[in-house]
Scaffold this motif. Structure first.
Motif, PDB file in Angstrom:
ATOM      1  N   GLY A  81      -3.067   4.350   1.046  1.00  0.00           N
ATOM      2  CA  GLY A  81      -3.938   3.204   1.679  1.00  0.00           C
ATOM      3  C   GLY A  81      -3.845   1.715   1.000  1.00  0.00           C
ATOM      4  O   GLY A  81      -2.810   1.450   0.352  1.00  0.00           O
ATOM      5  N   LEU A  82      -4.857   0.950   1.116  1.00  0.00           N
ATOM      6  CA  LEU A  82      -4.831  -0.265   0.652  1.00  0.00           C
ATOM      7  C   LEU A  82      -6.082  -0.467  -0.376  1.00  0.00           C
ATOM      8  O   LEU A  82      -6.993  -0.289   0.052  1.00  0.00           O
ATOM      9  CB  LEU A  82      -4.960  -1.343   1.795  1.00  0.00           C
ATOM     10  CG  LEU A  82      -4.914  -2.905   1.353  1.00  0.00           C
ATOM     11  CD1 LEU A  82      -3.347  -3.289   0.770  1.00  0.00           C
ATOM     12  CD2 LEU A  82      -5.180  -3.719   2.520  1.00  0.00           C
ATOM     13  N   GLU A  92     -10.962   0.408  -2.344  1.00  0.00           N
ATOM     14  CA  GLU A  92      -9.764   1.483  -1.879  1.00  0.00           C
ATOM     15  C   GLU A  92     -10.285   1.870  -0.517  1.00  0.00           C
ATOM     16  O   GLU A  92     -11.015   2.653  -0.120  1.00  0.00           O
ATOM     17  CB  GLU A  92      -9.618   2.396  -2.888  1.00  0.00           C
ATOM     18  CG  GLU A  92      -8.998   1.994  -4.244  1.00  0.00           C
ATOM     19  CD  GLU A  92      -8.866   3.166  -5.097  1.00  0.00           C
ATOM     20  OE1 GLU A  92      -8.986   4.477  -4.854  1.00  0.00           O
ATOM     21  OE2 GLU A  92      -8.045   2.815  -6.053  1.00  0.00           O
ATOM     22  N   LEU A  93      -9.436   1.623   0.526  1.00  0.00           N
ATOM     23  CA  LEU A  93      -9.396   1.942   1.761  1.00  0.00           C
ATOM     24  C   LEU A  93      -8.294   2.754   2.436  1.00  0.00           C
ATOM     25  O   LEU A  93      -7.080   2.184   2.211  1.00  0.00           O
ATOM     26  CB  LEU A  93      -9.422   0.585   2.593  1.00  0.00           C
ATOM     27  CG  LEU A  93     -10.609  -0.536   2.473  1.00  0.00           C
ATOM     28  CD1 LEU A  93     -10.188  -1.674   2.921  1.00  0.00           C
ATOM     29  CD2 LEU A  93     -11.742   0.216   2.723  1.00  0.00           C
ATOM     30  N   ASP A  94      -8.427   4.023   2.793  1.00  0.00           N
ATOM     31  CA  ASP A  94      -7.489   4.819   3.219  1.00  0.00           C
ATOM     32  C   ASP A  94      -7.015   4.404   4.436  1.00  0.00           C
ATOM     33  O   ASP A  94      -7.703   4.074   5.247  1.00  0.00           O
ATOM     34  CB  ASP A  94      -7.926   6.267   3.131  1.00  0.00           C
ATOM     35  CG  ASP A  94      -8.122   7.047   1.756  1.00  0.00           C
ATOM     36  OD1 ASP A  94      -7.669   6.196   0.749  1.00  0.00           O
ATOM     37  OD2 ASP A  94      -8.596   7.923   1.614  1.00  0.00           O
ATOM     38  N   VAL A 397     -11.885  -4.013   9.100  1.00  0.00           N
ATOM     39  CA  VAL A 397     -10.781  -5.055   8.757  1.00  0.00           C
ATOM     40  C   VAL A 397      -9.513  -4.635   8.511  1.00  0.00           C
ATOM     41  O   VAL A 397      -8.587  -5.322   9.069  1.00  0.00           O
ATOM     42  CB  VAL A 397     -11.576  -5.918   7.770  1.00  0.00           C
ATOM     43  CG1 VAL A 397     -10.550  -7.022   7.098  1.00  0.00           C
ATOM     44  CG2 VAL A 397     -12.692  -6.749   8.075  1.00  0.00           C
ATOM     45  N   LEU A 398      -9.713  -3.720   7.838  1.00  0.00           N
ATOM     46  CA  LEU A 398      -8.139  -2.708   7.773  1.00  0.00           C
ATOM     47  C   LEU A 398      -7.543  -2.514   8.926  1.00  0.00           C
ATOM     48  O   LEU A 398      -6.354  -2.665   9.093  1.00  0.00           O
ATOM     49  CB  LEU A 398      -8.469  -1.541   6.651  1.00  0.00           C
ATOM     50  CG  LEU A 398      -7.155  -0.831   6.365  1.00  0.00           C
ATOM     51  CD1 LEU A 398      -5.975  -1.742   5.704  1.00  0.00           C
ATOM     52  CD2 LEU A 398      -7.227   0.439   5.773  1.00  0.00           C
ATOM     53  N   LYS A 399      -8.205  -1.821   9.789  1.00  0.00           N
ATOM     54  CA  LYS A 399      -7.491  -1.612  11.025  1.00  0.00           C
ATOM     55  C   LYS A 399      -7.273  -2.604  11.938  1.00  0.00           C
ATOM     56  O   LYS A 399      -6.147  -2.757  12.415  1.00  0.00           O
ATOM     57  CB  LYS A 399      -8.729  -0.844  12.051  1.00  0.00           C
ATOM     58  CG  LYS A 399      -8.998   0.763  11.786  1.00  0.00           C
ATOM     59  CD  LYS A 399      -9.617   1.423  12.752  1.00  0.00           C
ATOM     60  CE  LYS A 399      -9.369   3.016  12.491  1.00  0.00           C
ATOM     61  NZ  LYS A 399     -10.022   3.814  13.459  1.00  0.00           N
ATOM     62  N   LEU A 400      -7.916  -3.716  11.918  1.00  0.00           N
ATOM     63  CA  LEU A 400      -7.539  -5.095  12.551  1.00  0.00           C
ATOM     64  C   LEU A 400      -6.480  -5.586  11.982  1.00  0.00           C
ATOM     65  O   LEU A 400      -5.117  -5.837  12.559  1.00  0.00           O
ATOM     66  CB  LEU A 400      -8.770  -5.958  12.498  1.00  0.00           C
ATOM     67  CG  LEU A 400      -8.393  -7.369  13.235  1.00  0.00           C
ATOM     68  CD1 LEU A 400      -8.258  -7.209  14.686  1.00  0.00           C
ATOM     69  CD2 LEU A 400      -9.773  -8.453  12.912  1.00  0.00           C
ATOM     70  N   LEU A 401      -6.373  -5.783  10.723  1.00  0.00           N
ATOM     71  CA  LEU A 401      -5.349  -6.620   9.843  1.00  0.00           C
ATOM     72  C   LEU A 401      -4.058  -5.691  10.136  1.00  0.00           C
ATOM     73  O   LEU A 401      -2.860  -6.334  10.248  1.00  0.00           O
ATOM     74  CB  LEU A 401      -5.673  -6.853   8.472  1.00  0.00           C
ATOM     75  CG  LEU A 401      -6.399  -8.067   8.240  1.00  0.00           C
ATOM     76  CD1 LEU A 401      -7.597  -8.280   9.031  1.00  0.00           C
ATOM     77  CD2 LEU A 401      -6.665  -8.128   6.838  1.00  0.00           C
ATOM     78  N   ILE A 417     -11.477  -3.167  18.487  1.00  0.00           N
ATOM     79  CA  ILE A 417     -10.170  -3.844  18.482  1.00  0.00           C
ATOM     80  C   ILE A 417      -9.656  -3.995  19.741  1.00  0.00           C
ATOM     81  O   ILE A 417      -8.863  -5.089  20.074  1.00  0.00           O
ATOM     82  CB  ILE A 417      -9.728  -3.348  17.166  1.00  0.00           C
ATOM     83  CG1 ILE A 417     -10.605  -3.501  15.890  1.00  0.00           C
ATOM     84  CG2 ILE A 417      -8.109  -3.843  16.916  1.00  0.00           C
ATOM     85  CD1 ILE A 417      -9.862  -2.536  14.491  1.00  0.00           C
ATOM     86  N   ASN A 418      -9.504  -3.031  20.256  1.00  0.00           N
ATOM     87  CA  ASN A 418      -8.317  -3.102  21.637  1.00  0.00           C
ATOM     88  C   ASN A 418      -8.850  -4.062  22.564  1.00  0.00           C
ATOM     89  O   ASN A 418      -8.200  -4.567  23.235  1.00  0.00           O
ATOM     90  CB  ASN A 418      -8.456  -1.522  22.108  1.00  0.00           C
ATOM     91  CG  ASN A 418      -7.629  -0.580  21.158  1.00  0.00           C
ATOM     92  OD1 ASN A 418      -6.828  -1.110  20.349  1.00  0.00           O
ATOM     93  ND2 ASN A 418      -7.647   0.576  21.274  1.00  0.00           N
TER      94      ASN A 418
END
Length: 427
Positions: A81-82, A92-94, A397-401, A417-418
């Motif tokens: 992840g990031l 840490e974001l998986d 935010v991770l999912k969006l970015l 988001i969708n």
């Protein structure tokens, strides 16, 4: 489906980067006779962060790159992840667990990444010619492209003919420029620089690392503009770079190479990135054309793929996934169109820009707004300070970015988001 005797191919692809080679692979798999013209010889150097999100991994799997074993067995470094660093927080974001995308990313140097994809295209049946620099279109009496002019390395200038052309010649976009398709100034663009360093401490990191704040020790603890990254390569090196968006006051007024060394001078000595002796090669830079900054994506027999059509994600600077996705889509549309003639063919080709707009238009418009907002240092400081301490918000935010959601079903974050991308007018 054979080319006519007057043509060299059914389709000519200009450029053998990830977008062009992916297009060629899928065209060849559809039985289309495809000619790929690439100015460089492989393997080749290419300025890139080298980090691949799950979106890009999905495309690699479609190319059959796992047929001979796992990615790890083939020398790719897998990541979970990031890791985001900013506002005094290290998070840490998986990558999310989704039905639509794998839950891991990969890293591989572009030096041989492009070569691997080009070889897959050739294996599928594409005709790849390297050392061929396309200089412009060949137009018929109506202004439609019916071929390309080119300079062949070690040979005479010549023409190649085909009823359809795929422009995948990257950020420079010389081919669409020759058709009069200039960049849109109202869309975001970024500049990024990167360098490789030997770093035993960081080279096998299983997270992509993103720095929201860059600081310099020169002249005190000074905040630098832009964002940074450190991606382990798994071979003893790291890819380190930074980017600045044109919404920043520093855009075009900064020595980006000096800024990179200033930032790295403030990193821990054990990482090895503040020592010139550990550098592997020069600092190189490139532009990032974002948010559909060149349109239309189809006109007069030419389809734009990837960076040529300004398809870099404004949220995170990712370009490879969108180059490959647009290449796959272009191949599907072209394969259908080649079975038609006249106005019927044009209707089929019009599906390409329409589908690009449906897939990415609203999302890129959101990204364009995002770029303008984070160009304001005060907004960026507030967002970092108040957002980073909240893991649930940062996972959203991770999912969006990274544009990683399930289009149907999914969790509450996916649905929000969708819905946002559908409500916002398309870019």
């Amino acid at each position: 489906m054979a080319a006519s005797r007057d043509n060299d191919a059914d389709v000519i692809v200009v450029g053998a980067g990830p977008g062009g080679s992916t297009t060629a692979y899928h065209l060849a798999r559809h039985g289309v006779r495809v000619l790929v013209l690439e100015k460089s010889q492989f393997p080749r150097e290419k300025v890139c962060g080298d980090g691949l999100t799950p979106r890009a991994v999905k495309q690699l799997i479609k190319l059959g790159l796992t047929a001979d074993g796992s990615f790890e067995e083939q020398g790719w470094l897998r990541n979970k992840g990031l890791r985001v660093i900013g506002g005094g927080v290290r998070l840490e974001l998986d990558w999310p667990d989704l039905a639509s995308f794998p839950n891991y990313g990969l890293v591989r140097t572009r030096f041989d990444f492009d070569d691997l994809i080009a070889k897959q295209a050739v294996k599928a049946g594409a005709d790849l010619r390297t050392g061929v620099t396309v200089t412009g279109p060949v137009l018929d009496d109506t202004g439609r492209a019916v071929g390309v002019t080119a300079e062949v390395e070690g040979g005479e200038p010549r023409e190649y003919r085909a009823p359809l052309i795929i422009s995948a010649d990257g950020v420079s976009g010389r081919f669409p420029l020759a058709l009069g398709l200039a960049k849109r100034e109202d869309r975001p663009i970024g500049v990024a620089v990167r360098r490789y360093y030997h770093s035993p401490a960081k080279h096998d990191d299983d997270y992509l690392e993103s720095w929201l704040e860059l600081r310099s020790k020169e002249g005190g603890d000074r905040l630098l503009p832009g964002y940074g990254w450190i991606f382990g390569m798994g071979d003893g090196r790291v890819n380190v770079g930074l980017g600045v968006l044109n919404s920043s006051a520093a855009f075009g007024k900064t020595n980006y190479r000096r800024m990179l060394t200033e930032w790295l001078g403030a990193t821990p000595p054990e990482w090895g990135m503040n020592d010139e002796a550990n550098a592997d090669g020069p600092i190189l830079g490139a532009a990032l054309p974002m948010g559909f900054n060149r349109v239309p994506h189809y006109t007069r027999g030419v389809l734009l793929v990837g960076d040529s059509g300004g398809m870099v994600n404004p949220f995170n600077g990712e370009g490879i996934a969108y180059a490959m996705e647009s290449g796959e889509l272009a191949a599907e549309v072209v394969a259908q169109a080649l079975g038609r003639t006249g106005a019927d063919r044009e209707r089929a080709l019009a599906a390409y820009p329409a589908e690009l707009k449906a897939r990415y238009g609203g999302y890129y418009r959101l990204g364009n707004i995002f770029v303008k907002m984070i160009g304001n240092p005060q907004i960026m400081r507030i967002a970092t300070k108040h957002g980073m301490p909240h893991p649930t918000l940062m996972r959203f935010v991770l999912k969006l970015l990274a544009n990683l959601t399930d289009p149907r079903g999914g969790d509450a974050m996916d649905r929000v988001i969708n819905a946002m991308t559908k409500v916002v007018p398309a870019a």
